[in-house]
Design a protein around this motif. Structure first.
Motif, PDB file in Angstrom:
ATOM      1  N   LYS A 201       0.823  -1.209   0.000  1.00  0.00           N
ATOM      2  CA  LYS A 201       0.000   0.000   0.000  1.00  0.00           C
ATOM      3  C   LYS A 201       0.858   1.261   0.000  1.00  0.00           C
ATOM      4  O   LYS A 201       0.472   2.299  -0.552  1.00  0.00           O
ATOM      5  CB  LYS A 201      -0.923   0.003   1.210  1.00  0.00           C
ATOM      6  CG  LYS A 201      -2.047  -1.030   1.137  1.00  0.00           C
ATOM      7  CD  LYS A 201      -2.966  -0.910   2.335  1.00  0.00           C
ATOM      8  CE  LYS A 201      -4.141  -1.869   2.222  1.00  0.00           C
ATOM      9  NZ  LYS A 201      -5.052  -1.779   3.389  1.00  0.00           N
ATOM     10  N   GLU A 204       1.438   2.923  -3.116  1.00  0.00           N
ATOM     11  CA  GLU A 204       0.206   3.476  -3.686  1.00  0.00           C
ATOM     12  C   GLU A 204      -0.533   2.470  -4.565  1.00  0.00           C
ATOM     13  O   GLU A 204      -1.200   2.843  -5.533  1.00  0.00           O
ATOM     14  CB  GLU A 204       0.485   4.777  -4.457  1.00  0.00           C
ATOM     15  CG  GLU A 204       1.065   5.872  -3.574  1.00  0.00           C
ATOM     16  CD  GLU A 204       1.207   7.204  -4.284  1.00  0.00           C
ATOM     17  OE1 GLU A 204       0.904   7.265  -5.492  1.00  0.00           O
ATOM     18  OE2 GLU A 204       1.617   8.180  -3.636  1.00  0.00           O
ATOM     19  N   GLU A 206      -3.541  -0.181  -4.523  1.00  0.00           N
ATOM     20  CA  GLU A 206      -4.729  -0.543  -3.750  1.00  0.00           C
ATOM     21  C   GLU A 206      -4.958  -2.051  -3.726  1.00  0.00           C
ATOM     22  O   GLU A 206      -5.562  -2.580  -2.787  1.00  0.00           O
ATOM     23  CB  GLU A 206      -5.963   0.147  -4.340  1.00  0.00           C
ATOM     24  CG  GLU A 206      -5.960   1.652  -4.208  1.00  0.00           C
ATOM     25  CD  GLU A 206      -7.249   2.254  -4.723  1.00  0.00           C
ATOM     26  OE1 GLU A 206      -8.324   1.861  -4.241  1.00  0.00           O
ATOM     27  OE2 GLU A 206      -7.179   3.108  -5.624  1.00  0.00           O
TER      28      GLU A 206
END
Length: 247
Positions: A201, A204, A206
């Protein structure tokens, strides 16, 4: 509106590198995945999603690894008072061997398969050795296949969406349950793909795309789409369901 119950039946396992599930993450980690046939109860028809392995390896170490019992398709269905020939409908997420080896046993079922998956199994790319046309020979000769070409509701409360994240004709199945709109993914992932660890995470990301996919960027986007459309997501090979009687 129908509210269905999903019964996970473990009809096989695979032991391999975890990176086969989690793209660019955790390579070199031995991992065991369960292979499921999902019995969908609560409607007028007896429905399976995928049929699993014909001759599953049933051993203490594999059952310990997944946290649940492994069955043949016959043994698994017998828990619900059924035999393969009692099944009315089979919906295929895709046609890799571990998802369709028992198709011939469901001699009275109608099979819903995406047109792209049928095209692929007839002429697979050399990189994808997991297609074996022999496993759909009987149902094709018997005229049991219904080709799916568009996203649609197949039965009240059960719909399919083309999600070619793992194979060209992969289909995610959406089922109305007490938990809401529940998605059984049409691509081979585990819970960690949808709920990445912090170090992923932090990049970046998801979600983590499937370890093998037709297009990794597109697979990432399709995972987000499925996640956002469903109230509850069932990753196709997640071990947590091996010990669960129903969803």
């Amino acid at each position: 509106m129908n509210k269905y119950t999903i019964h996970p039946i473990v009809v096989g396992t695979k032991v391999f590198d975890k990176g086969m599930m989690t793209y660019q993450y955790d390579y070199g980690t031995p991992y065991t995945i369960p292979i499921y046939s999902w019995y969908i109860a609560g409607g007028e028809k007896k429905i399976l999603i995928d049929t699993g392995e014909m001759h599953p390896v049933i051993s203490e170490d594999r059952e310990k690894a997944i946290g649940g019992k492994i069955y043949t398709l016959e043994e698994g269905l017998a828990r619900y008072g059924l035999k393969p020939e009692d099944i009315d409908v089979v919906i295929h997420t895709h046609l890799h061997t571990d998802h369709c080896e028992n198709d011939y046993k469901c001699s009275n079922a109608v099979f819903y398969i995406h047109e792209k998956e049928l095209e692929t199994i007839n002429n697979p790319h050399p990189l994808d050795y997991r297609y074996v046309e022999d496993f759909i020979y009987e149902i094709r000769e018997a005229g049991q296949i219904r080709t799916v070409s568009t996203d649609q509701e197949l039965f009240p409360g059960i719909s399919v969406m083309h999600t070619p994240a793992h194979t060209p004709g992969g289909m995610t199945v959406f089922i109305d349950t007490e938990r809401g709109k529940t998605a059984i993914t049409g691509f081979c992932v585990i819970r960690e793909n949808f709920e990445p660890p912090l170090q992923v995470k932090a990049m970046e990301m998801e979600v983590i795309p499937p370890g093998t996919s037709t297009d990794t960027y597109a697979a990432y986007d399709l995972m987000l789409k499925v996640r956002d459309m469903a109230d509850y997501v069932i990753p196709l090979h997640e071990p947590e369901f091996a010990a669960i009687e129903s969803i």
